[in-house]
Structure formats: structure tokens, C-alpha cells
Design an enzyme around this catalytic site. Structure first.
Site, short mmCIF file in Angstrom:
data_model
loop_
_atom_site.label_atom_id
_atom_site.label_comp_id
_atom_site.label_asym_id
_atom_site.label_seq_id
_atom_site.Cartn_x
_atom_site.Cartn_y
_atom_site.Cartn_z
N HIS A 159 0.82 -1.22 0.00
CA HIS A 159 0.00 0.00 0.00
C HIS A 159 0.86 1.27 0.00
O HIS A 159 0.31 2.37 -0.06
CB HIS A 159 -1.00 0.01 1.16
N ASP A 192 0.14 -7.85 1.70
CA ASP A 192 0.58 -6.45 1.67
C ASP A 192 2.11 -6.35 1.65
O ASP A 192 2.75 -6.04 2.64
CB ASP A 192 0.00 -5.73 2.90
N SER A 219 4.36 2.32 8.19
CA SER A 219 4.08 1.31 7.17
C SER A 219 5.32 0.88 6.40
O SER A 219 6.17 1.69 6.03
CB SER A 219 3.06 1.85 6.16
#
EC number: 3.4.21.-
Length: 255
Positions: free
Chosen positions: A72, A117, A208
Site C-alpha cells: 500500500h 501487503d 508502514s
């Protein structure tokens, strides 16, 4: 339930998930929770990803020319900082800033559920490993509940500002049953959970793509969390890299 990416724009992605899951909104905070400054260059595999707007995600050096990060965090191009401890340091000794124009998401990445992910970013040139820049092996064994693992990143602090210095926090791996219960219907076998203790230690928005390291191997990547960070009983979600060793090796060998 609301799940949010651990990026500075996690709130926006969280709103997309609300439409899919019908979850109710709650507040989002942004930081590594209850962490501390890492010892300088103790995480030499840590990468910082920059766009024209500045720092936006972390990554992990797993090969002299390849960085793993969360899918992402995808962009068209990147400036990748390696060997950094202080993000605001000007030409920090032992650091490199490298361009990257090729990034490959896992083909089964599911946005907005965050299944699978991960992505690989190819640096435009290989790096020579040193005391400040070094790759880390990807774990071949999956995590065990109760394992103590270390998460690092430059996610926002409690006051809303980004820290200058890399932050570290130790988290305990949660059971698959707990992770599944808390994150259904978006839970997927490509995920594992860590944190959620009474000490409120956690990763959060801005972290992230960064590493969670268990037993000296890269066990996972910071992926997403549920609502407010650092809630007792609510661990965050990490990409379970033991499920992807073959894919990672194939991409590196064929590109």
C-alpha cells in the site's frame, strides 16, 4: 471496526475500508507507541522512502539492490534512504540516498483488506554493505505466539510531529486465533498480529512498510491496525513474510 494503513494517509484508506466492511468510525492516532530512540545504526536494514512530498513509508533492505515494503506504499518512483538514523540529518555519515523506479507489488495484494501487503523495490544501483547499511534475511519460519520482536520506524509521535530519530519498540506476537477474531472479515493468512499488551506498545501511522524483526530475521512488515493505536487487547497487523519467501526469491532472481 475500522482498520487503517500505517501510513500518514491511513485515515483516508481507513474510510475506504469503512465502506466495504460497514464498520463504525473511531479516532486514529499516529506514532510508534511507548517506544524509544533506537541505538544509532542498530537497525542497518531500515530504509526510508521519500516522494516529492517527503518521507512517507519505511522499507527493509533484503538484498544489495532490493528493498521490501508494504504494497500500500506503492509509488511510481522513490528516493530510498539507507543508513539513516536522523531523518533531519544532512548527509548523515554512512548513509546513501538512492533512486528507484521499479517496484513490484505482490499480484494478490488486496486493497482495501491489506491481504498480501508487500512489494519489492529495485534500487537503481547496488549498495556495498557496511556498519550502517546491511541487508537482513527474511524469516523462513513463521512466528510463534509469545515471541518478542522489535519494530522500528519514524512514525508520528504523540504530539503529532515526526521524530527526527529512528524509534524502536518491542512487541509480543499474538495468537492466530486472537488476530482472526479481532480482524474478521479482513483477516487473511498472509497476516499476523503483535502488540496489544497492557503496556500499550504499538506501531502506528507513518510506520508502514517497516520491519518487525524476530530472532534476528525479518518476520514481517508494518501493515495496518484497528482504530486508535496502542489500545490494550488490540494488536496491530503485520505482513507474514514466511508465507512469501519463494515469491521474494523469484522476483529478485528474475528482475
Amino acid at each position: 471496526m475500522m482498520v487503517t494503513a500505517r501510513t500518514p494517509w491511513g485515515w483516508f484508506l481507513g474510510c475506504l475500508i469503512l465502506e466495504v466492511t460497514g464498520a463504525s468510525a473511531s479516532s486514529v492516532s499516529s506514532r510508534i507507541i511507548q517506544g524509544q530512540d533506537c541505538s544509532p545504526h542498530s537497525q542497518p536494514w531500515q530504509a526510508a522512502l521519500f516522494s516529492e512530498d517527503g518521507f512517507f513509508c519505511s522499507g527493509v533492505l533484503v538484498h544489495p539492490q532490493w528493498v521490501l515494503s508494504a504494497a500500500h506504499c506503492l509509488q511510481e518512483s522513490y528516493i530510498v534512504g539507507l543508513g539513516l538514523h536522523n531523518l533531519k540529518g544532512s548527509q548523515e555519515p554512512g548513509s546513501r540516498m538512492l533512486e528507484a523506479h521499479l517496484s513490484i507489488q505482490h499480484p494478490n495484494f488486496n486493497d482495501p483488506s491489506f491481504a498480501n501487503d508487500l512489494m519489492l523495490i529495485k534500487l537503481n544501483e547496488s549498495v556495498i554493505e557496511s556498519n550502517t547499511i546491511r541487508s537482513i534475511p527474511v524469516a523462513t519460519q513463521c512466528p510463534t505466539p509469545g515471541d518478542t520482536c522489535l519494530v522500528s520506524g519514524w512514525g508520528q509521535l504523540k504530539n503529532g510531529k515526526l521524530p527526527s530519530l529512528l524509534q524502536c519498540v518491542n512487541l509480543s506476537v499474538a495468537s492466530e486465533e486472537t488476530c482472526r477474531l479481532l480482524y474478521d472479515p479482513v483477516y487473511h493468512l498472509s497476516m499476523f498480529c503483535a502488540g496489544g499488551g497492557q503496556d500499550q506498545k504499538d506501531s502506528c501511522n507513518g510506520d508502514s512498510g517497516g520491519p518487525i524483526v524476530c530472532n534476528r530475521s525479518l518476520q514481517g512488515l508494518v501493515s495496518m491496525g484497528q482504530g486508535k493505536c496502542g489500545q490494550p487487547g488490540i494488536p496491530s497487523v503485520y505482513t507474514n513474510l514466511c508465507k512469501f519467501t519463494n515469491w521474494i526469491q523469484t522476483i529478485i532472481q528474475t528482475n
